[in-house]
Design a protein around this motif. Structure first.
Motif, mmCIF file in Angstrom:
data_model
loop_
_atom_site.group_PDB
_atom_site.id
_atom_site.type_symbol
_atom_site.label_atom_id
_atom_site.label_comp_id
_atom_site.label_asym_id
_atom_site.label_seq_id
_atom_site.Cartn_x
_atom_site.Cartn_y
_atom_site.Cartn_z
ATOM 1 N N ASP A 45 10.820 -10.476 33.556
ATOM 2 C CA ASP A 45 11.980 -11.206 32.610
ATOM 3 C C ASP A 45 13.035 -10.136 32.004
ATOM 4 N N GLN A 46 12.729 -9.295 31.685
ATOM 5 C CA GLN A 46 13.569 -8.204 31.133
ATOM 6 C C GLN A 46 14.632 -7.723 32.021
ATOM 7 N N LEU A 47 14.553 -7.784 33.632
ATOM 8 C CA LEU A 47 15.304 -7.623 34.484
ATOM 9 C C LEU A 47 16.585 -8.726 34.366
ATOM 10 N N LYS A 48 16.483 -9.722 33.663
ATOM 11 C CA LYS A 48 17.308 -10.693 33.360
ATOM 12 C C LYS A 48 18.309 -10.503 32.179
ATOM 13 N N GLY A 60 24.496 4.122 36.537
ATOM 14 C CA GLY A 60 24.145 4.420 38.026
ATOM 15 C C GLY A 60 22.509 4.303 38.018
ATOM 16 N N VAL A 61 21.982 3.737 36.870
ATOM 17 C CA VAL A 61 20.552 3.875 37.136
ATOM 18 C C VAL A 61 19.744 2.695 37.697
ATOM 19 N N ARG A 62 18.991 2.912 38.603
ATOM 20 C CA ARG A 62 18.327 1.909 39.400
ATOM 21 C C ARG A 62 17.321 1.100 38.480
ATOM 22 N N THR A 63 16.881 0.061 38.979
ATOM 23 C CA THR A 63 15.873 -0.989 38.128
ATOM 24 C C THR A 63 14.908 -1.335 39.344
ATOM 25 N N CYS A 64 13.649 -1.578 39.064
ATOM 26 C CA CYS A 64 12.645 -2.484 40.143
ATOM 27 C C CYS A 64 11.424 -2.662 39.200
ATOM 28 N N LEU A 65 10.608 -3.394 39.711
ATOM 29 C CA LEU A 65 9.440 -3.623 39.187
ATOM 30 C C LEU A 65 8.015 -2.632 39.978
ATOM 31 N N THR A 66 7.061 -2.454 39.261
ATOM 32 C CA THR A 66 6.247 -1.449 39.711
ATOM 33 C C THR A 66 5.661 -1.810 41.098
ATOM 34 N N ASP A 67 5.489 -2.909 41.505
ATOM 35 C CA ASP A 67 5.020 -2.903 42.877
ATOM 36 C C ASP A 67 6.320 -2.963 44.108
ATOM 37 N N GLN A 68 7.379 -2.942 43.548
ATOM 38 C CA GLN A 68 8.597 -2.557 44.493
ATOM 39 C C GLN A 68 8.795 -0.720 44.716
ATOM 40 N N LEU A 69 7.986 -0.329 44.067
ATOM 41 C CA LEU A 69 8.289 1.335 44.088
ATOM 42 C C LEU A 69 7.562 1.570 45.470
ATOM 43 N N PRO A 70 8.126 2.879 46.160
ATOM 44 C CA PRO A 70 7.519 3.296 47.219
ATOM 45 C C PRO A 70 5.791 3.811 46.801
ATOM 46 N N VAL A 71 5.301 3.675 47.935
ATOM 47 C CA VAL A 71 3.941 3.993 47.874
ATOM 48 C C VAL A 71 3.573 5.458 47.762
ATOM 49 N N ARG A 72 4.317 6.337 48.271
ATOM 50 C CA ARG A 72 4.353 7.888 48.008
ATOM 51 C C ARG A 72 5.726 8.125 47.438
#
Length: 338
Positions: A45-48, A60-72
């Motif tokens: 919800d914070q992304l909203k 220019g800062v990106r945002t995402c959720l933890t499970d959207q981060l690359p595996v490595r």
């Protein structure tokens, strides 16, 4: 050839109340041209939140959720007093992705799950805001590498204001933590016996109201909830930042004191905290080791408008040019991410 920027994943979310959330906002502003940041909130919800989403986008800062981060990944995982960082397994997930975990408690105590994570090798680097905090926490970190980063506050967020208030005003701003307030807090302010003075406090909550339910707050008091006013506006409304602390509490740094100084509010503060390194006695504020010292300084400054104006400007100048120099803070932080 373009310079390679350090990759830093910040687990948390910026805000304008609370030390760690505020610190993250100012840190991103300080380093966004020198570090490749991604901000990962604890909850989706914070992304909203439009204000902070637009702020991050402007940098220019990106945002995402933890499970959207690359595996490595290569780079750093940064946690600033994030209460979920260990209890919700965020540090472990970051470590499993190949990130170097950098942690800062920000407080004078260890967070839930923190020492267990250290024991299991989930923390690579610890950060301190002051030597006072280092002495309190370093035993729990063993021989982990560490850096002393302090706190950066962007002066542009807290502009100076000349005081032309119709009513003299004293007050304070802090987390609504009851331990930060002395047991006699309302009587403390009233016993200063400052004529025609209002008392302004932010952020007040139900827990504080319960603590002081024995006191009748009269028309002199304004007890404001968190974010009732923009923080800078609130501090600009104060002539004096009068900041007695509870007898069991130690201030690890003193963000609200520096914010007050930036706006021109003169601090009257207790000695014995990291505040000793932020205020210049008699020039930018006063250390008060008992109630009578608070009262004497408050009355003198109320009577002497020329002295009050002089100290207000000096407090602002000291905060801008000594405590909040961008190049000093940027250098310290870039040493962490190298």
């Amino acid at each position: 050839m373009a310079k390679h920027l350090p990759n830093v994943i910040c687990f948390g979310w910026p805000g304008d109340m609370g030390g760690a959330d505020t610190k993250l906002a100012h840190l991103l502003l300080l380093l966004h041209k020198h570090v490749s940041f991604t901000v990962v909130p604890n909850v989706s919800d914070q992304l909203k939140e439009t204000k902070w989403r637009e702020f991050l986008h402007s940098l220019g800062v990106r945002t995402c959720l933890t499970d959207q981060l690359p595996v490595r990944q290569c780079g750093y995982a940064l946690g600033l007093s994030n209460q979920c960082f260990f209890t919700h397994g965020i540090a472990r997930q970051a470590k499993d992705r190949g990130l170097k975990v950098v942690w800062s408690s920000e407080m004078m105590w260890h967070h839930a799950g923190e020492l267990e994570a250290v024991a299991h090798g989930l923390v690579d680097v610890v950060l301190y805001v002051s030597e006072l905090q280092r002495k309190a926490l370093q035993l729990g970190y063993g021989k982990l590498p560490s850096f002393l980063t302090g706190n950066f506050i962007a002066p542009s967020f807290f502009p100076f204001a000349e005081r032309m208030h119709p009513v003299f005003s004293i007050g304070r701003l802090s987390r609504a933590a009851s331990e930060k307030y002395p047991e006699d807090f309302p009587v403390f302010y009233e016993a200063l016996r400052l004529p025609e003075t209002c008392f302004r406090v932010m952020a007040w909550n139900e827990a504080l109201a319960r603590k002081y339910r024995w006191h009748r707050f009269d028309e002199r008091w304004e007890l404001l909830s968190a974010k009732a006013e923009p923080t800078a506006n609130f501090l600009q409304s104060l002539d004096l930042f009068v900041y007695p602390l509870g007898h069991t509490f130690t201030e690890s740094w003193g963000r609200s004191t520096v914010e007050a100084m930036l706006t021109g509010a003169i601090p009257l503060i207790p000695p014995g905290h990291h505040l000793d390194h932020l205020v210049v006695e008699g020039r930018t504020g006063f250390f008060c080791d008992d109630f009578e010292v608070y009262r004497d300084h408050a009355h003198r400054l109320r009577r002497d408008s020329a002295e009050r104006k002089r100290m207000s400007h000096q407090a602002h100048q000291h905060a801008v040019f000594e405590l909040c120099r961008e190049e000093d803070h940027r250098r310290r932080w870039l040493e962490v991410f190298q």
